[in-house]
Design an enzyme around this catalytic site. Sequence first.
Site, PDB file in Angstrom:
ATOM      1  N   ARG A   1       0.819  -1.236   0.000  1.00 30.93           N
ATOM      2  CA  ARG A   1       0.000   0.000   0.000  1.00 30.93           C
ATOM      3  C   ARG A   1       0.841   1.269   0.000  1.00 30.93           C
ATOM      4  NH1 ARG A   1      -3.209  -2.903   3.691  1.00 30.93           N
ATOM      5  NH2 ARG A   1      -4.914  -3.946   2.600  1.00 30.93           N
TER       6      ARG A   1
ATOM      7  N   LYS B   1       2.515  11.714 -11.286  1.00 32.03           N
ATOM      8  CA  LYS B   1       1.718  10.757 -12.070  1.00 32.03           C
ATOM      9  C   LYS B   1       2.587   9.529 -12.264  1.00 32.03           C
ATOM     10  CE  LYS B   1      -1.566  13.137 -15.137  1.00 32.03           C
ATOM     11  NZ  LYS B   1      -1.904  13.493 -16.530  1.00 32.03           N
TER      12      LYS B   1
ATOM     13  N   GLU C   1       8.468  18.072 -24.869  1.00 33.84           N
ATOM     14  CA  GLU C   1       7.697  18.447 -23.668  1.00 33.84           C
ATOM     15  C   GLU C   1       8.085  19.867 -23.211  1.00 33.84           C
ATOM     16  OE1 GLU C   1       5.232  16.581 -22.850  1.00 33.84           O
ATOM     17  OE2 GLU C   1       5.747  14.453 -22.579  1.00 33.84           O
TER      18      GLU C   1
ATOM     19  N   LYS D   1       6.168  23.085 -15.177  1.00 33.84           N
ATOM     20  CA  LYS D   1       5.443  21.845 -14.833  1.00 33.84           C
ATOM     21  C   LYS D   1       5.053  21.860 -13.356  1.00 33.84           C
ATOM     22  CE  LYS D   1       4.404  17.274 -14.811  1.00 33.84           C
ATOM     23  NZ  LYS D   1       4.404  15.989 -15.435  1.00 33.84           N
TER      24      LYS D   1
ATOM     25  N   GLU E   1      -5.493  16.691 -11.458  1.00 31.78           N
ATOM     26  CA  GLU E   1      -5.963  16.951 -12.820  1.00 31.78           C
ATOM     27  C   GLU E   1      -7.470  17.145 -12.919  1.00 31.78           C
ATOM     28  OE1 GLU E   1      -3.791  15.022 -16.262  1.00 31.78           O
ATOM     29  OE2 GLU E   1      -5.819  14.514 -16.861  1.00 31.78           O
TER      30      GLU E   1
ATOM     31  N   ARG F   1      -4.349  21.270 -14.738  1.00 32.87           N
ATOM     32  CA  ARG F   1      -3.326  20.255 -15.099  1.00 32.87           C
ATOM     33  C   ARG F   1      -3.610  19.633 -16.464  1.00 32.87           C
ATOM     34  NH1 ARG F   1      -0.148  15.805 -11.404  1.00 32.87           N
ATOM     35  NH2 ARG F   1       1.206  15.156 -13.109  1.00 32.87           N
TER      36      ARG F   1
ATOM     37  N   ASN G   1      -1.571  18.190 -20.982  1.00 35.90           N
ATOM     38  CA  ASN G   1      -1.901  17.130 -21.916  1.00 35.90           C
ATOM     39  C   ASN G   1      -2.040  17.659 -23.350  1.00 35.90           C
ATOM     40  OD1 ASN G   1      -3.541  14.187 -22.198  1.00 35.90           O
ATOM     41  ND2 ASN G   1      -2.250  14.445 -20.401  1.00 35.90           N
TER      42      ASN G   1
ATOM     43  N   HIS H   1      -1.237  15.601 -26.445  1.00 34.91           N
ATOM     44  CA  HIS H   1      -1.247  14.194 -26.022  1.00 34.91           C
ATOM     45  C   HIS H   1      -2.521  13.448 -26.434  1.00 34.91           C
ATOM     46  CE1 HIS H   1       2.142  15.533 -23.661  1.00 34.91           C
ATOM     47  NE2 HIS H   1       2.346  14.327 -23.175  1.00 34.91           N
TER      48      HIS H   1
ATOM     49  N   HIS I   1      -0.976  10.578 -27.956  1.00 31.75           N
ATOM     50  CA  HIS I   1      -1.078   9.277 -27.273  1.00 31.75           C
ATOM     51  C   HIS I   1      -1.752   8.232 -28.166  1.00 31.75           C
ATOM     52  CE1 HIS I   1      -0.546  10.079 -22.654  1.00 31.75           C
ATOM     53  NE2 HIS I   1       0.588   9.864 -23.267  1.00 31.75           N
TER      54      HIS I   1
ATOM     55  N   HIS J   1       8.011   8.868 -26.939  1.00 37.00           N
ATOM     56  CA  HIS J   1       6.873   9.657 -26.453  1.00 37.00           C
ATOM     57  C   HIS J   1       6.918  11.091 -27.005  1.00 37.00           C
ATOM     58  CE1 HIS J   1       3.710  11.028 -23.797  1.00 37.00           C
ATOM     59  NE2 HIS J   1       4.520  11.969 -23.323  1.00 37.00           N
TER      60      HIS J   1
HETATM   61  N1  LIG Z   1       4.492  10.798 -15.349  1.00 33.12           N
HETATM   62  C1  LIG Z   1       4.567  11.835 -16.150  1.00 33.12           C
HETATM   63  O1  LIG Z   1       4.190  12.953 -15.788  1.00 33.12           O
HETATM   64  C2  LIG Z   1       5.149  11.672 -17.509  1.00 33.12           C
HETATM   65  C3  LIG Z   1       5.448  12.810 -18.266  1.00 33.12           C
HETATM   66  C4  LIG Z   1       5.981  12.638 -19.535  1.00 33.12           C
HETATM   67  C5  LIG Z   1       6.238  11.359 -20.026  1.00 33.12           C
HETATM   68  N2  LIG Z   1       5.959  10.289 -19.250  1.00 33.12           N
HETATM   69  C6  LIG Z   1       6.289   8.933 -19.715  1.00 33.12           C
HETATM   70  O2  LIG Z   1       7.712   8.857 -19.782  1.00 33.12           O
HETATM   71  C7  LIG Z   1       8.076   7.874 -20.739  1.00 33.12           C
HETATM   72  C8  LIG Z   1       9.139   8.424 -21.651  1.00 33.12           C
HETATM   73  O3  LIG Z   1      10.253   8.798 -20.869  1.00 33.12           O
HETATM   74  P1  LIG Z   1      11.711   8.893 -21.507  1.00 33.12           P
HETATM   75  O4  LIG Z   1      11.656   9.614 -22.775  1.00 33.12           O
HETATM   76  O5  LIG Z   1      12.616   9.372 -20.456  1.00 33.12           O
HETATM   77  O6  LIG Z   1      11.979   7.381 -21.912  1.00 33.12           O
HETATM   78  P2  LIG Z   1      12.826   6.176 -21.283  1.00 33.12           P
HETATM   79  O7  LIG Z   1      12.681   6.089 -19.851  1.00 33.12           O
HETATM   80  O8  LIG Z   1      12.476   4.999 -22.114  1.00 33.12           O
HETATM   81  O9  LIG Z   1      14.334   6.605 -21.598  1.00 33.12           O
HETATM   82  C9  LIG Z   1      14.720   6.783 -22.927  1.00 33.12           C
HETATM   83  C10 LIG Z   1      15.937   5.929 -23.307  1.00 33.12           C
HETATM   84  O10 LIG Z   1      17.115   6.577 -22.826  1.00 33.12           O
HETATM   85  C11 LIG Z   1      17.891   5.647 -22.062  1.00 33.12           C
HETATM   86  N3  LIG Z   1      18.577   6.463 -21.075  1.00 33.12           N
HETATM   87  C12 LIG Z   1      18.045   7.045 -19.988  1.00 33.12           C
HETATM   88  N4  LIG Z   1      18.944   7.843 -19.408  1.00 33.12           N
HETATM   89  C13 LIG Z   1      20.068   7.744 -20.113  1.00 33.12           C
HETATM   90  C14 LIG Z   1      21.329   8.366 -20.016  1.00 33.12           C
HETATM   91  N5  LIG Z   1      21.590   9.293 -19.092  1.00 33.12           N
HETATM   92  N6  LIG Z   1      22.277   8.026 -20.922  1.00 33.12           N
HETATM   93  C15 LIG Z   1      22.009   7.124 -21.911  1.00 33.12           C
HETATM   94  N7  LIG Z   1      20.823   6.538 -22.069  1.00 33.12           N
HETATM   95  C16 LIG Z   1      19.857   6.854 -21.180  1.00 33.12           C
HETATM   96  C17 LIG Z   1      16.905   4.657 -21.544  1.00 33.12           C
HETATM   97  O11 LIG Z   1      17.521   3.448 -21.225  1.00 33.12           O
HETATM   98  C18 LIG Z   1      15.950   4.526 -22.723  1.00 33.12           C
HETATM   99  O12 LIG Z   1      16.493   3.639 -23.668  1.00 33.12           O
HETATM  100  C19 LIG Z   1       6.806   7.481 -21.466  1.00 33.12           C
HETATM  101  O13 LIG Z   1       6.360   6.257 -20.970  1.00 33.12           O
HETATM  102  C20 LIG Z   1       5.841   8.573 -21.089  1.00 33.12           C
HETATM  103  O14 LIG Z   1       4.511   8.136 -21.140  1.00 33.12           O
HETATM  104  C21 LIG Z   1       5.416  10.416 -18.004  1.00 33.12           C
HETATM  105  O1  LIG Z   2       1.821  15.519 -15.807  1.00 31.45           O
HETATM  106  C1  LIG Z   2       0.842  15.603 -16.544  1.00 31.45           C
HETATM  107  O2  LIG Z   2      -0.293  15.834 -16.110  1.00 31.45           O
HETATM  108  C2  LIG Z   2       0.975  15.420 -17.991  1.00 31.45           C
HETATM  109  O3  LIG Z   2      -0.006  15.355 -18.704  1.00 31.45           O
HETATM  110  C3  LIG Z   2       2.357  15.329 -18.548  1.00 31.45           C
HETATM  111  C4  LIG Z   2       2.466  14.534 -19.832  1.00 31.45           C
HETATM  112  O4  LIG Z   2       3.612  15.007 -20.517  1.00 31.45           O
HETATM  113  C5  LIG Z   2       2.675  13.037 -19.600  1.00 31.45           C
HETATM  114  O5  LIG Z   2       2.908  12.414 -20.834  1.00 31.45           O
HETATM  115  C6  LIG Z   2       1.617  12.328 -18.813  1.00 31.45           C
HETATM  116  O6  LIG Z   2       2.039  11.027 -18.478  1.00 31.45           O
HETATM  117  C7  LIG Z   2       0.343  12.157 -19.572  1.00 31.45           C
HETATM  118  O7  LIG Z   2      -0.624  11.858 -18.664  1.00 31.45           O
HETATM  119  P1  LIG Z   2      -1.902  10.967 -19.003  1.00 31.45           P
HETATM  120  O8  LIG Z   2      -2.763  11.168 -17.810  1.00 31.45           O
HETATM  121  O9  LIG Z   2      -2.483  11.488 -20.264  1.00 31.45           O
HETATM  122  O10 LIG Z   2      -1.434   9.590 -19.182  1.00 31.45           O
HETATM  123 ZN   LIG Z   3       4.021  13.667 -22.163  1.00 29.51          ZN
END
Ligand SMILES: NC(=O)c1ccc[n+]([C@@H]2O[C@H](COP(=O)([O-])OP(=O)(O)OC[C@H]3O[C@@H](n4cnc5c(N)ncnc54)[C@H](O)[C@@H]3O)[C@@H](O)[C@H]2O)c1
Ligand SMILES: O=C(O)C(=O)C[C@@H](O)[C@H](O)[C@H](O)COP(=O)(O)O
Ligand SMILES: [Zn+2]
Length: 348
Positions: free
Chosen positions: A106, A128, A170, A208, A218, A222, A226, A229, A233, A248
């Site tokens: 949990r 998130k 982004e 952000k 959201e 917030r 998106n 997206h 997405h 992404h």
């Molecule tokens: N939670 C949120 O608010 C939020 C916001 C935006 C995106 N996302 C999510 O994030 C993901 C994309 O994140 P990302 O672009 O960081 O992708 P990722 O985590 O897949 O990393 C991208 C690539 O870079 C490599 N890598 C990471 N750091 C490195 C470094 N310092 N040197 C060399 N290689 C390195 C990784 O191994 C991977 O192959 C998606 O799933 C997306 O939906 C979430």
């Molecule tokens: O933090 C947020 O809120 C965002 O929407 C940031 C986005 O860049 C990110 O890709 C997020 O994961 C998208 O959220 P989702 O709720 O559409 O999955």
């Molecule tokens: Zn995003």
Amino acid sequence: MITILNDNFSQLNDFLHEKSFSKIFILVDENTHEYCLPVLLGNMETDLGFEILEIEAGEEMKNIQTANQLWEILTEMKADRKALVINLGGGVITDMGGFVSSTYKRGIQFINIPTTLLSMCDASIGGKTGIDLMHYKNMVGTFAFPEQIFIYPKFLETLPFKELRSGFAEMLKHGLIADKAHWNQLIQIPKLDVEAVAPHIQTSMDIKQEVVEKDFHESNIRKTLNFGHTIGHAVESLCLQQGNPILHGEAVAMGMIAESHLAYLEKLISKEDSRMIIENIQRYYPYLDISDFKDDDITALLLNDKKNVDSKINFSLLSGVGSCTYDHQCSQKNILESLHFYRKLNDA
Ligand SMILES: NC(=O)c1ccc[n+]([C@@H]2O[C@H](COP(=O)([O-])OP(=O)(O)OC[C@H]3O[C@@H](n4cnc5c(N)ncnc54)[C@H](O)[C@@H]3O)[C@@H](O)[C@H]2O)c1
Ligand SMILES: O=C(O)C(=O)C[C@@H](O)[C@H](O)[C@H](O)COP(=O)(O)O
Ligand SMILES: [Zn+2]
């Protein structure tokens, strides 16, 4: 709280000393294991025991099978409620590690140490967490804040160019939705590299964080994060489903182009602004071929977007350069027209 780390990681070490954790679990993927973990371990000073949890790199790993494996490993390694998970990686690692931590027993504590531009400016901030379900993006997840976010910009030195460009999308989004000056500074960058982008990371992170502070769950503003997206997405999901994933940020760049045209069609922004935004995004991102995807395939995914209510697609659309509306419902004609507009860009 977001902290920019010194070269000796003293703020991280202070944090580890001040809190009474039982054990540390460091989540990495194969690349952050190779490039980032040695830096972390070379600087981390703690008497606590630690374990390394490694997953394969890539969006295809952001699923329930990986989460299940991690829950099982934590259980086998007897992680208790005072364990700390350190998510060392990009958005896949921070989304996955945050999700696993916030649900295991949990909820146990976790911190994010983002290593990609995308995770520094966006994914590590805002709480998130989540995984993809089938090919639907981030369908299962939690809102759960990390205890801390530690940024070490030098991690970007080993990041491949395509990943840097993905994160830049982004940042452009942050400028477009909330800060015209940020957008104007970003589009002056002639060639993307770490040196050119680094001075702008703080502003992007601040945008952000400010949005998230106003509306963590959201319910309203917030949703502007998106922008790009809704369509982005859908296309990212279709590519994932085909077994041909795109990054992404590449999907978001495509989505921002289509949705900027949509904002013009919906009379929210002028034709000139829409053109200017699209031309600038096109300067950085090659055309993304969506010819394999039928309108119906994309529309079916749009209808499952998380922002929707009562089966109505709620877009977050620009109302200017630096401002964004949300819960905007568009005509079906304009949605399809924005997709056709994107397809035609290839001919231009
Ligand atoms: N939670 C949120 O608010 C939020 C916001 C935006 C995106 N996302 C999510 O994030 C993901 C994309 O994140 P990302 O672009 O960081 O992708 P990722 O985590 O897949 O990393 C991208 C690539 O870079 C490599 N890598 C990471 N750091 C490195 C470094 N310092 N040197 C060399 N290689 C390195 C990784 O191994 C991977 O192959 C998606 O799933 C997306 O939906 C979430
Ligand atoms: O933090 C947020 O809120 C965002 O929407 C940031 C986005 O860049 C990110 O890709 C997020 O994961 C998208 O959220 P989702 O709720 O559409 O999955
Ligand atoms: Zn995003």
